[in-house]
Design a protein around this motif. Structure first.
Motif, PDB file in Angstrom:
ATOM      1  N   ILE A   1      23.045  -7.286  -9.506  1.00 14.81           N
ATOM      2  CA  ILE A   1      24.020  -6.206  -9.643  1.00 14.81           C
ATOM      3  C   ILE A   1      24.474  -6.219 -11.086  1.00 14.81           C
ATOM      4  O   ILE A   1      25.204  -7.115 -11.516  1.00 14.81           O
ATOM      5  CB  ILE A   1      25.209  -6.407  -8.682  1.00 14.81           C
ATOM      6  CG1 ILE A   1      24.700  -6.639  -7.261  1.00 14.81           C
ATOM      7  CG2 ILE A   1      26.134  -5.193  -8.726  1.00 14.81           C
ATOM      8  CD1 ILE A   1      25.772  -7.124  -6.307  1.00 14.81           C
ATOM      9  N   ARG A   2      24.006  -5.254 -11.840  1.00 14.82           N
ATOM     10  CA  ARG A   2      24.161  -5.294 -13.289  1.00 14.82           C
ATOM     11  C   ARG A   2      25.429  -4.616 -13.778  1.00 14.82           C
ATOM     12  O   ARG A   2      25.861  -3.606 -13.243  1.00 14.82           O
ATOM     13  CB  ARG A   2      22.947  -4.631 -13.957  1.00 14.82           C
ATOM     14  CG  ARG A   2      21.723  -5.537 -13.967  1.00 14.82           C
ATOM     15  CD  ARG A   2      20.748  -5.118 -15.028  1.00 14.82           C
ATOM     16  NE  ARG A   2      19.873  -6.235 -15.349  1.00 14.82           N
ATOM     17  CZ  ARG A   2      18.600  -6.107 -15.670  1.00 14.82           C
ATOM     18  NH1 ARG A   2      18.057  -4.902 -15.719  1.00 14.82           N
ATOM     19  NH2 ARG A   2      17.874  -7.158 -15.969  1.00 14.82           N
TER      20      ARG A   2
ATOM     21  N   ASP B   1      26.307  -9.747 -15.047  1.00 15.19           N
ATOM     22  CA  ASP B   1      25.354  -9.434 -13.997  1.00 15.19           C
ATOM     23  C   ASP B   1      25.553 -10.444 -12.873  1.00 15.19           C
ATOM     24  O   ASP B   1      25.676 -11.655 -13.123  1.00 15.19           O
ATOM     25  CB  ASP B   1      23.909  -9.535 -14.504  1.00 15.19           C
ATOM     26  CG  ASP B   1      23.567  -8.453 -15.513  1.00 15.19           C
ATOM     27  OD1 ASP B   1      24.353  -7.486 -15.660  1.00 15.19           O
ATOM     28  OD2 ASP B   1      22.509  -8.582 -16.158  1.00 15.19           O
ATOM     29  N   VAL B   2      25.610  -9.957 -11.644  1.00 15.71           N
ATOM     30  CA  VAL B   2      25.761 -10.830 -10.481  1.00 15.71           C
ATOM     31  C   VAL B   2      24.385 -11.030  -9.868  1.00 15.71           C
ATOM     32  O   VAL B   2      23.741 -10.069  -9.429  1.00 15.71           O
ATOM     33  CB  VAL B   2      26.731 -10.236  -9.449  1.00 15.71           C
ATOM     34  CG1 VAL B   2      26.878 -11.175  -8.252  1.00 15.71           C
ATOM     35  CG2 VAL B   2      28.093  -9.973 -10.080  1.00 15.71           C
ATOM     36  N   VAL B   3      23.925 -12.270  -9.853  1.00 13.28           N
ATOM     37  CA  VAL B   3      22.612 -12.603  -9.311  1.00 13.28           C
ATOM     38  C   VAL B   3      22.791 -13.017  -7.850  1.00 13.28           C
ATOM     39  O   VAL B   3      23.543 -13.947  -7.540  1.00 13.28           O
ATOM     40  CB  VAL B   3      21.954 -13.741 -10.107  1.00 13.28           C
ATOM     41  CG1 VAL B   3      20.571 -14.063  -9.533  1.00 13.28           C
ATOM     42  CG2 VAL B   3      21.850 -13.359 -11.584  1.00 13.28           C
ATOM     43  N   VAL B   4      22.097 -12.305  -6.968  1.00 16.45           N
ATOM     44  CA  VAL B   4      22.229 -12.530  -5.526  1.00 16.45           C
ATOM     45  C   VAL B   4      20.910 -13.064  -4.985  1.00 16.45           C
ATOM     46  O   VAL B   4      19.840 -12.536  -5.295  1.00 16.45           O
ATOM     47  CB  VAL B   4      22.602 -11.219  -4.808  1.00 16.45           C
ATOM     48  CG1 VAL B   4      22.639 -11.424  -3.296  1.00 16.45           C
ATOM     49  CG2 VAL B   4      23.936 -10.703  -5.322  1.00 16.45           C
TER      50      VAL B   4
ATOM     51  N   ALA C   1      24.304 -16.261  -6.313  1.00 16.43           N
ATOM     52  CA  ALA C   1      23.674 -17.432  -6.917  1.00 16.43           C
ATOM     53  C   ALA C   1      24.250 -17.742  -8.292  1.00 16.43           C
ATOM     54  O   ALA C   1      24.389 -18.908  -8.662  1.00 16.43           O
ATOM     55  CB  ALA C   1      22.164 -17.225  -7.030  1.00 16.43           C
ATOM     56  N   ALA C   2      24.579 -16.692  -9.062  1.00 19.28           N
ATOM     57  CA  ALA C   2      25.063 -16.924 -10.425  1.00 19.28           C
ATOM     58  C   ALA C   2      25.700 -15.665 -10.975  1.00 19.28           C
ATOM     59  O   ALA C   2      25.436 -14.555 -10.503  1.00 19.28           O
ATOM     60  CB  ALA C   2      23.901 -17.352 -11.332  1.00 19.28           C
ATOM     61  N   LEU C   3      26.551 -15.860 -11.967  1.00 14.14           N
ATOM     62  CA  LEU C   3      27.080 -14.777 -12.802  1.00 14.14           C
ATOM     63  C   LEU C   3      26.608 -15.055 -14.220  1.00 14.14           C
ATOM     64  O   LEU C   3      26.815 -16.156 -14.748  1.00 14.14           O
ATOM     65  CB  LEU C   3      28.608 -14.739 -12.765  1.00 14.14           C
ATOM     66  CG  LEU C   3      29.290 -13.908 -11.667  1.00 14.14           C
ATOM     67  CD1 LEU C   3      28.931 -14.452 -10.290  1.00 14.14           C
ATOM     68  CD2 LEU C   3      30.799 -13.929 -11.845  1.00 14.14           C
TER      69      LEU C   3
END
Length: 397
Positions: free
Chosen positions: A6-7, A18-21, A27-29
Motif C-alpha cells: 500500500i504505497r 509504503d505498508v508492506v503486507v 510485515a513492514a513500513l
C-alpha cells in the motif's frame, strides 16, 4: 503467501510510507517509493492519504437492524421496558434476526472502515441462539473481512424470564466471548440474583461479562459497587466491561474518584455510544488510570431507534463534541479510542499500523487526524486482513 504494497500513505498523519503486507498481516513500513514492485505483488496507490487503523466497534447490535428494508415508523413507549416490549412484538414480522439483515449491517460497517466489532446479540426465550448463528453466517459471507466477537445479550432480562440463564450458559459453552447483562435493579429488580447468575456463568466458562447499565446517580453507583465486589470475589479481573454506565459522569468528585481507582485496579473497562444528552465521562482521568474506553454505534436503524448509519467516525465526532475536545492531541486520543486503543475489545494484542498487526487500514482524504474527525469524510480505501475490501464508500466483496 500473497503480498501487497500500500504505497504512499501517512499513518496517523506522519511522513509518507509504503505498508508492506504479507498474507493478513503488516510485515513492514518502509519509506515511500515509486520503484517497481516484484512480480506478483499487488500494489495499491494510497495517494498520500491519511491512514488510520481499521475502526473497532466496541458496542454494536448487528443482529437486530432493519437497514435496507422499507422504513419502519417508531412505535411503542419511549422507555427501556417499552422498547423491549415493542421489539418483541414486531421483530418477527420484520424477520429479525436474519442472516441477510445482519450482512447488510456488516457491509455498512465495512464501507465506513470498521473491520472488527464486538456485537451484543439478543438471546431470549423467543429467538434462542438464532441471532448468534445469523451473525456468524453473515460474517462468513464476507469471508472474515469484518471480524466479529459475540456478547450473548439478555435484552429481555435475566432473572425475570426462567431459562435465560441457561441460554447464556449454553452460548458461553458454544464460544461466545462474553455474556451480557442488563440493568439489574431496573429490569430484573433483583440485582443480587442477576449478578450472581452472570458471574457464575463467566466463572464456569472463562468468558467475559459486558453489562448494559442505564441507571443514573446513586442507583447506578450502587450497581457499580455490586459489580466491583463480585470481580474481587471471583477474580475476573480484566474480564468485565460496563456499557453506557450513565451514572459515572453524574457522580460527585470524591465518589467518582474512588470508583475510578477501583475500576483501574480490577481492569473494568467502559464502552459508550456518546449520546448527546448524557453526562460527559471523566475520560482524561480514565485514560491516565489505564481504564479502557471503547466507542460503539449501538443499534443501527432498529426497533429502539431509527437513527444510526454504522459510521464509527461519526460516533467519535459525537464523543469529541460531548467532551469539549478542542486540541489536536485530544482529537488524536479520540481517534485512538475508535481504533488502536480498542484492541482489547476484540481480544487483539495489537491493532495499529505497525509490523505484526492485522493489515486493517482506512485511508481518508484528510490533512490530519483532527480534520478527519471533524469532517468524517468518505473512506477512500479500506483494507481488511490484507485485502482491499472497499473503495470510495462501496464494498468490493
Amino acid at each position: 503467501m500473497e503480498q501487497m504494497i500500500i504505497r504512499n500513505v501517512r499513518p496517523w498523519g506522519a511522513d509518507p510510507v509504503d505498508v508492506v503486507v504479507e498474507g493478513e498481516g503488516i510485515a513492514a513500513l518502509v519509506p515511500a517509493t515509486t520503484a517497481p514492485a516484484a512480480e506478483g505483488v499487488e500494489v495499491v496507490d494510497g495517494g498520500g492519504r491519511l491512514a488510520l487503523p481499521g475502526f473497532v466497534n466496541a458496542h454494536a447490535h448487528a443482529d437486530k437492524s432493519w437497514w435496507g428494508m422499507d422504513w419502519v415508523s417508531y412505535g411503542g413507549e419511549a422507555t427501556t421496558q417499552g422498547r423491549i416490549a415493542h421489539e418483541r412484538a414486531v421483530r418477527g414480522r420484520l424477520g429479525i434476526p436474519s442472516v441477510d439483515a445482519t450482512e447488510r449491517v456488516l457491509r455498512e460497517f465495512l464501507r465506513h472502515g470498521t473491520t472488527a466489532i464486538r456485537s451484543h446479540v439478543d438471546v431470549d426465550l423467543g429467538v434462542g441462539l438464532e441471532g448468534i448463528a445469523a451473525l456468524h453466517e453473515a460474517a462468513a459471507r464476507l469471508d472474515g473481512a469484518v471480524e466479529v466477537e459475540v456478547v450473548a445479550f439478555p435484552q429481555d432480562g435475566v432473572i425475570r424470564r426462567d431459562g435465560v440463564l441457561d441460554l447464556l450458559d449454553r452460548a458461553a459453552a458454544e464460544g461466545a466471548a462474553s455474556i451480557g447483562g442488563l440493568d439489574p435493579c431496573l429490569i430484573d429488580r433483583d440485582p443480587v440474583a442477576q449478578l450472581d447468575g452472570l458471574f457464575s456463568v463467566a466463572e464456569r466458562h472463562g468468558c467475559g461479562i459486558d453489562i448494559h447499565l442505564h441507571a443514573g446517580g446513586d442507583l447506578g453507583a450502587f450497581e457499580y459497587d455490586l459489580i466491583i465486589d463480585r470481580v474481587r470475589r471471583t477474580g475476573l479481573m480484566g474480564k468485565v466491561n460496563i456499557a453506557h454506565g450513565f451514572a459515572l459522569g453524574q457522580l460527585a468528585g470524591g465518589r467518582q474518584e474512588q470508583l475510578l481507582q477501583e475500576f483501574s485496579e480490577l481492569g473494568i473497562s467502559w464502552s459508550t455510544v456518546a449520546p448527546i444528552r448524557s453526562a460527559p465521562l471523566p475520560w482524561v482521568a480514565m485514560r491516565e488510570l489505564g481504564i479502557g474506553i471503547g466507542l460503539g454505534t449501538d443499534g443501527v436503524r432498529d426497533l429502539w431507534s431509527p437513527y444510526g448509519d454504522g459510521d464509527l467516525m461519526r460516533v467519535a465526532l459525537d464523543f469529541a463534541r460531548l467532551h469539549g475536545v478542542r486540541y489536536d492531541e485530544d482529537f488524536v486520543e479520540v481517534a485512538r479510542l475508535a481504533t488502536s486503543s480498542a484492541a482489547r475489545y476484540v481480544h487483539r494484542e495489537v491493532h495499529d499500523i505497525v509490523p505484526g498487526a492485522r493489515a486493517d487500514l482506512v485511508l481518508l482524504d484528510a490533512q490530519n487526524v483532527p480534520d478527519a474527525i471533524v469532517r468524517a469524510p468518505r473512506r477512500a480505501l479500506v483494507v481488511a486482513g490484507g485485502r482491499l475490501v472497499a473503495r470510495d464508500g462501496e464494498v468490493l466483496l
